[in-house]
Design a protein around this motif. Structure first.
Motif, PDB file in Angstrom:
ATOM      1  N   GLN A  36      45.262  14.063  50.186  1.00  9.48           N
ATOM      2  CA  GLN A  36      45.556  13.753  48.787  1.00  9.48           C
ATOM      3  C   GLN A  36      44.290  13.749  47.925  1.00  9.48           C
ATOM      4  OE1 GLN A  36      48.611  13.300  47.490  1.00  9.48           O
ATOM      5  NE2 GLN A  36      49.618  13.581  49.456  1.00  9.48           N
ATOM      6  N   GLU A  37      44.482  13.981  46.640  1.00  9.53           N
ATOM      7  CA  GLU A  37      43.444  13.838  45.607  1.00  9.53           C
ATOM      8  C   GLU A  37      42.236  14.752  45.789  1.00  9.53           C
ATOM      9  OE1 GLU A  37      44.302  12.167  42.990  1.00  9.53           O
ATOM     10  OE2 GLU A  37      46.110  11.439  43.975  1.00  9.53           O
ATOM     11  N   CYS A  38      42.412  15.879  46.473  1.00  9.57           N
ATOM     12  CA  CYS A  38      41.331  16.859  46.646  1.00  9.57           C
ATOM     13  C   CYS A  38      40.077  16.214  47.229  1.00  9.57           C
ATOM     14  CB  CYS A  38      41.007  17.552  45.327  1.00  9.57           C
ATOM     15  SG  CYS A  38      42.400  18.449  44.609  1.00  9.57           S
ATOM     16  N   ALA A  39      40.286  15.320  48.205  1.00 11.69           N
ATOM     17  CA  ALA A  39      39.149  14.562  48.727  1.00 11.69           C
ATOM     18  C   ALA A  39      38.943  14.715  50.231  1.00 11.69           C
ATOM     19  CB  ALA A  39      39.323  13.083  48.387  1.00 11.69           C
ATOM     20  N   GLY A 102      50.206  15.669  45.173  1.00 12.03           N
ATOM     21  CA  GLY A 102      51.518  15.047  45.125  1.00 12.03           C
ATOM     22  C   GLY A 102      52.010  14.661  46.503  1.00 12.03           C
ATOM     23  N   ASP A 103      53.250  14.219  46.543  1.00  7.80           N
ATOM     24  CA  ASP A 103      53.853  13.783  47.797  1.00  7.80           C
ATOM     25  C   ASP A 103      54.307  14.945  48.668  1.00  7.80           C
ATOM     26  OD1 ASP A 103      53.457  11.184  47.042  1.00  7.80           O
ATOM     27  OD2 ASP A 103      55.439  10.992  46.136  1.00  7.80           O
ATOM     28  N   LYS A 104      54.622  16.086  48.043  1.00  7.50           N
ATOM     29  CA  LYS A 104      55.093  17.243  48.794  1.00  7.50           C
ATOM     30  C   LYS A 104      53.944  18.210  49.062  1.00  7.50           C
ATOM     31  CE  LYS A 104      59.786  17.074  47.144  1.00  7.50           C
ATOM     32  NZ  LYS A 104      60.911  17.811  46.651  1.00  7.50           N
ATOM     33  N   GLU A 105      54.181  19.118  49.984  1.00  7.01           N
ATOM     34  CA  GLU A 105      53.164  20.133  50.241  1.00  7.01           C
ATOM     35  C   GLU A 105      53.333  21.289  49.268  1.00  7.01           C
ATOM     36  OE1 GLU A 105      53.974  22.872  53.793  1.00  7.01           O
ATOM     37  OE2 GLU A 105      55.094  21.065  54.280  1.00  7.01           O
ATOM     38  N   TYR A 106      52.253  22.051  49.074  1.00 10.54           N
ATOM     39  CA  TYR A 106      52.260  23.209  48.202  1.00 10.54           C
ATOM     40  C   TYR A 106      52.220  24.457  49.077  1.00 10.54           C
ATOM     41  CZ  TYR A 106      51.246  19.563  44.907  1.00 10.54           C
ATOM     42  OH  TYR A 106      51.294  18.412  44.173  1.00 10.54           O
ATOM     43  N   ARG A 107      53.034  25.467  48.708  1.00  9.17           N
ATOM     44  CA  ARG A 107      53.191  26.615  49.596  1.00  9.17           C
ATOM     45  C   ARG A 107      52.927  27.966  48.937  1.00  9.17           C
ATOM     46  NH1 ARG A 107      57.659  25.995  53.468  1.00  9.17           N
ATOM     47  NH2 ARG A 107      56.372  27.457  54.592  1.00  9.17           N
ATOM     48  N   SER A 108      52.993  28.051  47.602  1.00  8.94           N
ATOM     49  CA  SER A 108      52.817  29.350  46.952  1.00  8.94           C
ATOM     50  C   SER A 108      52.271  29.160  45.550  1.00  8.94           C
ATOM     51  CB  SER A 108      54.139  30.109  46.914  1.00  8.94           C
ATOM     52  OG  SER A 108      55.122  29.393  46.177  1.00  8.94           O
ATOM     53  N   TYR A 109      51.907  30.290  44.919  1.00  7.27           N
ATOM     54  CA  TYR A 109      51.344  30.237  43.580  1.00  7.27           C
ATOM     55  C   TYR A 109      51.640  31.529  42.822  1.00  7.27           C
ATOM     56  CZ  TYR A 109      47.679  33.262  45.394  1.00  7.27           C
ATOM     57  OH  TYR A 109      47.004  34.308  45.964  1.00  7.27           O
ATOM     58  N   GLU A 110      51.510  31.444  41.509  1.00  7.46           N
ATOM     59  CA  GLU A 110      51.543  32.600  40.619  1.00  7.46           C
ATOM     60  C   GLU A 110      50.403  32.427  39.626  1.00  7.46           C
ATOM     61  OE1 GLU A 110      56.064  33.946  39.825  1.00  7.46           O
ATOM     62  OE2 GLU A 110      55.587  31.940  39.101  1.00  7.46           O
ATOM     63  N   LEU A 111      49.703  33.501  39.338  1.00  3.96           N
ATOM     64  CA  LEU A 111      48.659  33.480  38.333  1.00  3.96           C
ATOM     65  C   LEU A 111      49.016  34.518  37.272  1.00  3.96           C
ATOM     66  CD1 LEU A 111      45.841  32.294  37.532  1.00  3.96           C
ATOM     67  CD2 LEU A 111      44.873  34.364  38.527  1.00  3.96           C
TER      68      LEU A 111
END
Length: 115
Positions: A36-39, A102-111
């Motif tokens: 969490q929190e990019c740490a 956040g509480d959930k995981e991140y799986r994809s992105y769009e730029l």
């Protein structure tokens, strides 16, 4: 003599074709975190190139991504992170230098970029 010229030309053409296929401009750079929190649990960075713009891309890690920092992005670019692989669920916009956690995981992105 002609064989040497033909072979050299073929090698030069193949090298030019492979160099043209490699994306060179990095539009954005992400840093992925397992905690969490990019740490904690730095999972590395992911560059986003021209062939990845305006399309759904999976985050290229084998571990669970719990936070994301957009370290850099070209002017006019907007990054969205999703909690599914199809870029439909849990859409979040990530400002430059901000940490999305956040509480959930991140799986994809769009730029999306104004190019």
């Amino acid at each position: 003599m002609h064989f040497v010229t033909i072979a050299a030309s073929a090698v030069a053409l193949a090298g030019a074709a492979s160099a043209a296929a490699v994306p060179t401009h990095r539009y954005a750079q992400l840093r992925l975190w397992g905690g969490q929190e990019c740490a904690t649990l730095n999972l590395g960075e992911e560059g986003i190139y021209g062939d990845q713009l305006a399309m759904c891309n999976p985050l290229d890690v084998y571990d669970t991504v719990r936070s994301v920092r957009l370290e850099a992005a070209d002017a006019g670019c907007t990054l969205y992170i999703y909690s599914d692989l199809q870029c439909h669920l849990g859409k979040h916009e990530v400002p430059v230098t901000a940490c999305l956690s956040g509480d959930k995981e991140y799986r994809s992105y769009e730029l999306f970029c104004d190019v």
